[in-house]
Design a protein around this motif. Structure first.
Motif, mmCIF file in Angstrom:
data_model
loop_
_atom_site.group_PDB
_atom_site.id
_atom_site.type_symbol
_atom_site.label_atom_id
_atom_site.label_comp_id
_atom_site.label_asym_id
_atom_site.label_seq_id
_atom_site.Cartn_x
_atom_site.Cartn_y
_atom_site.Cartn_z
ATOM 1 N N GLU A 1 0.813 -1.215 0.000
ATOM 2 C CA GLU A 1 0.000 0.000 0.000
ATOM 3 C C GLU A 1 0.845 1.263 0.000
ATOM 4 O OE1 GLU A 1 -2.650 -0.335 3.314
ATOM 5 O OE2 GLU A 1 -3.730 -2.003 2.431
ATOM 6 N N VAL A 2 2.065 1.177 0.534
ATOM 7 C CA VAL A 2 2.932 2.357 0.609
ATOM 8 C C VAL A 2 4.383 1.921 0.434
ATOM 9 C CG1 VAL A 2 3.175 2.293 3.119
ATOM 10 C CG2 VAL A 2 3.425 4.455 1.932
ATOM 11 N N ILE A 3 5.166 2.796 -0.209
ATOM 12 C CA ILE A 3 6.592 2.547 -0.396
ATOM 13 C C ILE A 3 7.360 3.696 0.230
ATOM 14 C CG2 ILE A 3 8.451 2.211 -2.061
ATOM 15 C CD1 ILE A 3 6.287 1.226 -4.026
ATOM 16 N N LYS A 4 8.334 3.353 1.078
ATOM 17 C CA LYS A 4 9.220 4.362 1.657
ATOM 18 C C LYS A 4 10.487 4.398 0.805
ATOM 19 C CE LYS A 4 9.268 2.489 5.770
ATOM 20 N NZ LYS A 4 9.578 2.257 7.196
ATOM 21 N N TRP A 5 10.835 5.603 0.335
ATOM 22 C CA TRP A 5 11.994 5.799 -0.524
ATOM 23 C C TRP A 5 13.059 6.611 0.199
ATOM 24 C CZ3 TRP A 5 11.779 3.712 -5.422
ATOM 25 C CH2 TRP A 5 10.518 3.402 -5.919
ATOM 26 N N TYR B 1 -0.959 -1.512 5.582
ATOM 27 C CA TYR B 1 -1.630 -1.240 6.857
ATOM 28 C C TYR B 1 -2.652 -2.340 7.145
ATOM 29 C CZ TYR B 1 0.247 3.483 6.620
ATOM 30 O OH TYR B 1 1.086 4.567 6.567
ATOM 31 N N PRO B 2 -2.395 -3.223 8.114
ATOM 32 C CA PRO B 2 -3.405 -4.224 8.466
ATOM 33 C C PRO B 2 -4.603 -3.591 9.172
ATOM 34 C CG PRO B 2 -1.472 -4.457 9.869
ATOM 35 C CD PRO B 2 -1.162 -3.403 8.857
ATOM 36 N N ASP B 3 -4.399 -2.409 9.769
ATOM 37 C CA ASP B 3 -5.483 -1.622 10.346
ATOM 38 C C ASP B 3 -5.123 -0.150 10.107
ATOM 39 O OD1 ASP B 3 -3.691 -0.804 12.443
ATOM 40 O OD2 ASP B 3 -4.152 -2.664 13.498
ATOM 41 N N ASN B 4 -5.849 0.768 10.667
ATOM 42 C CA ASN B 4 -5.617 2.183 10.380
ATOM 43 C C ASN B 4 -4.443 2.811 11.115
ATOM 44 O OD1 ASN B 4 -7.656 2.416 8.533
ATOM 45 N ND2 ASN B 4 -9.192 2.963 10.052
ATOM 46 N N ARG B 5 -3.783 2.081 11.994
ATOM 47 C CA ARG B 5 -2.715 2.696 12.774
ATOM 48 C C ARG B 5 -1.394 1.927 12.755
ATOM 49 N NH1 ARG B 5 -6.398 0.316 15.993
ATOM 50 N NH2 ARG B 5 -5.598 -1.170 17.486
ATOM 51 N N THR B 6 -1.358 0.759 12.173
ATOM 52 C CA THR B 6 -0.161 -0.067 12.216
ATOM 53 C C THR B 6 0.399 -0.252 10.805
ATOM 54 O OG1 THR B 6 -1.145 -1.289 14.048
ATOM 55 C CG2 THR B 6 0.761 -2.290 12.964
#
Length: 84
Positions: free
Chosen positions: A30-34, A53-58
Motif C-alpha cells: 500500500e505504501v513505499i518508503k523511498w 496497513y493491516p489496520d488504520n494505525r499499524t
C-alpha cells in the motif's frame, strides 16, 4: 570527505512501481518508503521498502529493502540518473 544529500519520501504502490521494484503481485503493498542519497562524486544509492496497513494505525513492513546504486550527472539545471 564526500558530501551527501539525502531525500526521503513515501508513495502509493501502483503496478508500474511494483514492476520497477520486482514486488510480486501476491504481496500486499500500500505504501513505499523511498530514500535517495546522492554523493558529490556523482554516485547515488536509492533504497525502497514496501509496506501495508493491516489496520488504520499499524504499518507492517513487507519484504526486504531494495537497493539500487549508480551514477548521476548534472547538465545545467537538470540532474540525470542512470537507472541500470
Amino acid at each position: 570527505m564526500l558530501a551527501v544529500v539525502s531525500f526521503a519520501s513515501c508513495t502509493e504502490c501502483p503496478q508500474e512501481t511494483r514492476d520497477f521494484l520486482n514486488i510480486p503481485s501476491n504481496v500486499k503493498c500500500e505504501v513505499i518508503k523511498w530514500k535517495l542519497d546522492m554523493w558529490d562524486n556523482g554516485t547515488y544509492n536509492l533504497s525502497a521498502q514496501w509496506s501495508y496497513y493491516p489496520d488504520n494505525r499499524t504499518l507492517k513492513e513487507q519484504g526486504s529493502i531494495v537497493d539500487s546504486k549508480g551514477v548521476w550527472k548534472k547538465d545545467g539545471r537538470c540532474l540525470y540518473v542512470d537507472l541500470e
